[in-house]
Design a protein around this motif. Sequence first.
Motif, mmCIF file in Angstrom:
data_model
loop_
_atom_site.group_PDB
_atom_site.id
_atom_site.type_symbol
_atom_site.label_atom_id
_atom_site.label_comp_id
_atom_site.label_asym_id
_atom_site.label_seq_id
_atom_site.Cartn_x
_atom_site.Cartn_y
_atom_site.Cartn_z
ATOM 1 N N ASP A 46 0.893 -1.145 -0.035
ATOM 2 C CA ASP A 46 0.133 -0.125 -0.030
ATOM 3 C C ASP A 46 0.868 1.332 -0.071
ATOM 4 O OD1 ASP A 46 -2.426 -1.490 0.171
ATOM 5 O OD2 ASP A 46 -2.474 -1.522 2.218
ATOM 6 N N PHE A 47 0.436 2.123 -0.801
ATOM 7 C CA PHE A 47 1.149 3.467 -0.747
ATOM 8 C C PHE A 47 0.414 4.672 -1.148
ATOM 9 C CE2 PHE A 47 1.957 4.861 -5.180
ATOM 10 C CZ PHE A 47 2.061 3.710 -5.857
ATOM 11 N N ARG A 48 0.447 5.863 -0.842
ATOM 12 C CA ARG A 48 0.011 7.210 -1.352
ATOM 13 C C ARG A 48 0.792 7.928 -1.959
ATOM 14 N NH1 ARG A 48 -3.279 10.375 2.843
ATOM 15 N NH2 ARG A 48 -1.286 10.605 3.906
ATOM 16 N N LEU A 49 0.321 8.358 -3.159
ATOM 17 C CA LEU A 49 1.286 9.364 -3.800
ATOM 18 C C LEU A 49 1.726 10.609 -3.000
ATOM 19 C CD1 LEU A 49 -0.507 9.558 -7.254
ATOM 20 C CD2 LEU A 49 1.651 8.502 -6.837
ATOM 21 N N ALA A 50 0.987 11.065 -2.076
ATOM 22 C CA ALA A 50 1.332 12.281 -1.297
ATOM 23 C C ALA A 50 2.654 11.944 -0.506
ATOM 24 C CB ALA A 50 0.113 12.558 -0.609
ATOM 25 N N ASP A 51 2.722 10.605 0.072
ATOM 26 C CA ASP A 51 3.531 10.112 0.935
ATOM 27 C C ASP A 51 5.026 9.981 0.378
ATOM 28 O OD1 ASP A 51 1.827 10.006 3.017
ATOM 29 O OD2 ASP A 51 1.186 8.009 2.431
ATOM 30 N N GLN A 52 4.954 10.131 -1.263
ATOM 31 C CA GLN A 52 6.138 9.794 -1.745
ATOM 32 C C GLN A 52 6.896 11.085 -1.886
ATOM 33 O OE1 GLN A 52 6.908 6.743 -2.334
ATOM 34 N NE2 GLN A 52 4.676 6.466 -1.544
ATOM 35 N N GLY A 53 6.179 12.312 -1.592
ATOM 36 C CA GLY A 53 6.881 13.723 -1.673
ATOM 37 C C GLY A 53 6.775 14.644 -2.774
ATOM 38 N N ILE A 54 5.600 13.989 -3.753
ATOM 39 C CA ILE A 54 5.255 14.797 -4.970
ATOM 40 C C ILE A 54 4.689 16.425 -4.633
ATOM 41 C CG2 ILE A 54 5.351 12.924 -6.388
ATOM 42 C CD1 ILE A 54 2.254 13.240 -6.326
ATOM 43 N N PHE A 55 3.988 16.154 -3.312
ATOM 44 C CA PHE A 55 3.255 17.516 -2.836
ATOM 45 C C PHE A 55 4.347 18.448 -1.941
ATOM 46 C CE2 PHE A 55 -0.684 14.706 -3.971
ATOM 47 C CZ PHE A 55 -0.571 15.354 -5.229
ATOM 48 N N ASN A 56 5.558 17.981 -1.779
ATOM 49 C CA ASN A 56 6.436 18.829 -1.062
ATOM 50 C C ASN A 56 6.546 20.317 -1.722
ATOM 51 O OD1 ASN A 56 6.966 17.338 0.847
ATOM 52 N ND2 ASN A 56 8.832 16.374 0.255
ATOM 53 N N PHE A 57 6.919 21.416 -0.920
ATOM 54 C CA PHE A 57 7.139 22.533 -1.272
ATOM 55 C C PHE A 57 8.625 22.475 -1.481
ATOM 56 C CE2 PHE A 57 3.134 24.083 0.992
ATOM 57 C CZ PHE A 57 2.612 24.460 -0.206
ATOM 58 N N PRO A 58 9.194 23.376 -2.501
ATOM 59 C CA PRO A 58 8.514 23.920 -3.537
ATOM 60 C C PRO A 58 8.102 23.133 -4.620
ATOM 61 C CG PRO A 58 10.647 24.453 -3.659
ATOM 62 C CD PRO A 58 10.608 23.297 -2.602
ATOM 63 N N TYR A 59 8.574 21.905 -4.671
ATOM 64 C CA TYR A 59 8.435 20.976 -6.121
ATOM 65 C C TYR A 59 6.779 20.811 -6.598
ATOM 66 C CZ TYR A 59 8.292 16.545 -8.743
ATOM 67 O OH TYR A 59 8.268 15.909 -9.881
ATOM 68 N N ILE A 60 6.073 21.180 -5.598
ATOM 69 C CA ILE A 60 4.628 21.031 -5.993
ATOM 70 C C ILE A 60 4.413 22.170 -7.209
ATOM 71 C CG2 ILE A 60 4.171 22.498 -4.053
ATOM 72 C CD1 ILE A 60 1.317 20.917 -3.736
ATOM 73 N N TRP A 61 4.910 23.086 -6.983
ATOM 74 C CA TRP A 61 4.499 24.046 -8.066
ATOM 75 C C TRP A 61 4.904 23.794 -9.558
ATOM 76 C CZ3 TRP A 61 1.248 27.234 -5.573
ATOM 77 C CH2 TRP A 61 1.666 27.720 -4.492
ATOM 78 N N HIS A 62 6.188 23.127 -9.520
ATOM 79 C CA HIS A 62 6.499 22.394 -10.660
ATOM 80 C C HIS A 62 5.430 21.316 -11.188
ATOM 81 C CE1 HIS A 62 10.001 21.277 -13.259
ATOM 82 N NE2 HIS A 62 9.064 21.232 -14.222
ATOM 83 N N PHE A 63 5.338 20.217 -10.351
ATOM 84 C CA PHE A 63 4.622 19.310 -10.678
ATOM 85 C C PHE A 63 3.289 19.590 -10.910
ATOM 86 C CE2 PHE A 63 1.778 15.535 -9.273
ATOM 87 C CZ PHE A 63 2.506 14.739 -10.081
ATOM 88 N N ASN A 64 2.340 20.312 -10.246
ATOM 89 C CA ASN A 64 1.042 20.623 -10.370
ATOM 90 C C ASN A 64 0.749 21.386 -11.759
ATOM 91 O OD1 ASN A 64 0.244 19.143 -8.041
ATOM 92 N ND2 ASN A 64 -0.559 20.899 -7.163
ATOM 93 N N THR A 65 1.652 22.390 -11.893
ATOM 94 C CA THR A 65 1.540 23.134 -13.212
ATOM 95 C C THR A 65 1.884 22.295 -14.568
ATOM 96 O OG1 THR A 65 3.892 24.128 -13.117
ATOM 97 C CG2 THR A 65 2.062 25.314 -12.138
ATOM 98 N N PHE A 66 2.851 21.367 -14.431
ATOM 99 C CA PHE A 66 3.011 20.514 -15.584
ATOM 100 C C PHE A 66 1.809 19.620 -15.767
ATOM 101 C CE2 PHE A 66 4.721 16.788 -17.550
ATOM 102 C CZ PHE A 66 5.368 17.073 -18.646
#
Length: 279
Positions: A46-66
């Motif tokens: 079991d895993f959640r995407l949020a737990d992988q660090g994709i929603f960490n600041f400031p990376y989230i700005w890059h990931f979400n806009t892309f």
Amino acid sequence: MKRLLSIEFQKLWSNRSSRILILSYFILLSFIALLASVNFKIIGIDFRLADQGIFNFPYIWHFNTFIAAWLKIFLALVIVSMMSNEYTYGTLKQNLIDGLSKEEFIISKLLTVILFTVASTLFIFIMSLILGYNFSSYTEASIVFSEMEYLGGYFLKLLAFFSFCLFAGILVKRSAFAIGFIILWQIVELIAWWALRWFIIKDGPTTDSVINFFPLMSMFQLVKEPFSKFETYRAVETMNSGVVTEKFYGIHWYEAAIVIFWTFAFIYLSYRILKKRDL
């Protein structure tokens, strides 16, 4: 300005297809947030995407806009059909008869394009803040509001693409053919890249530099892919010094300048076509 926007809003909201596409766009954007809370089970793990660090600041700005930029096709369809409906139902001619000038007509369409762009950018900004503050390991203001240039790049990218769609809608008149024109343009740019890369220039970096002057390619490259950047972030977090990248993930000033140039070019060409066309 308010009057022109009111006219366009009435046209869009009275059209069932446009309403569905606009609502679908923002609902699908919300699915980015939904993915954060979903537990995936792969090979019994079991895993959640949020737990992988994709929603960490400031990376989230890059990931979400892309990721969000891929969904712009829904609003693109609205803009193309918005123009084709003007010709199909004769509302363009009627508006001109009622006293609306061609300049005001183009301005009304441009205001609609800007409104869509601002609404989408604001939506991504708010959603990223909510996701970041809920799942990010770093919530210091200096980190949260760093790398905000990706929001600016996202705004420019959407504004340029929607301006291109407006141009296609005015040029071709029929929505199906206008969409086909947009797809064909993309294919032509891909063929041009292939020809330059393997037969003319025969050098990858030089080809990429040249192809970035093309309209759609310049828009795509404004917000670069974030996935290899994520690997670098994870390597830093785990103190793995074996991962090194020389790729630049930010936005060069000249990349933004090229996209701005194409935005103004498409708006101007749209106006010139409408000005000269016998309605």
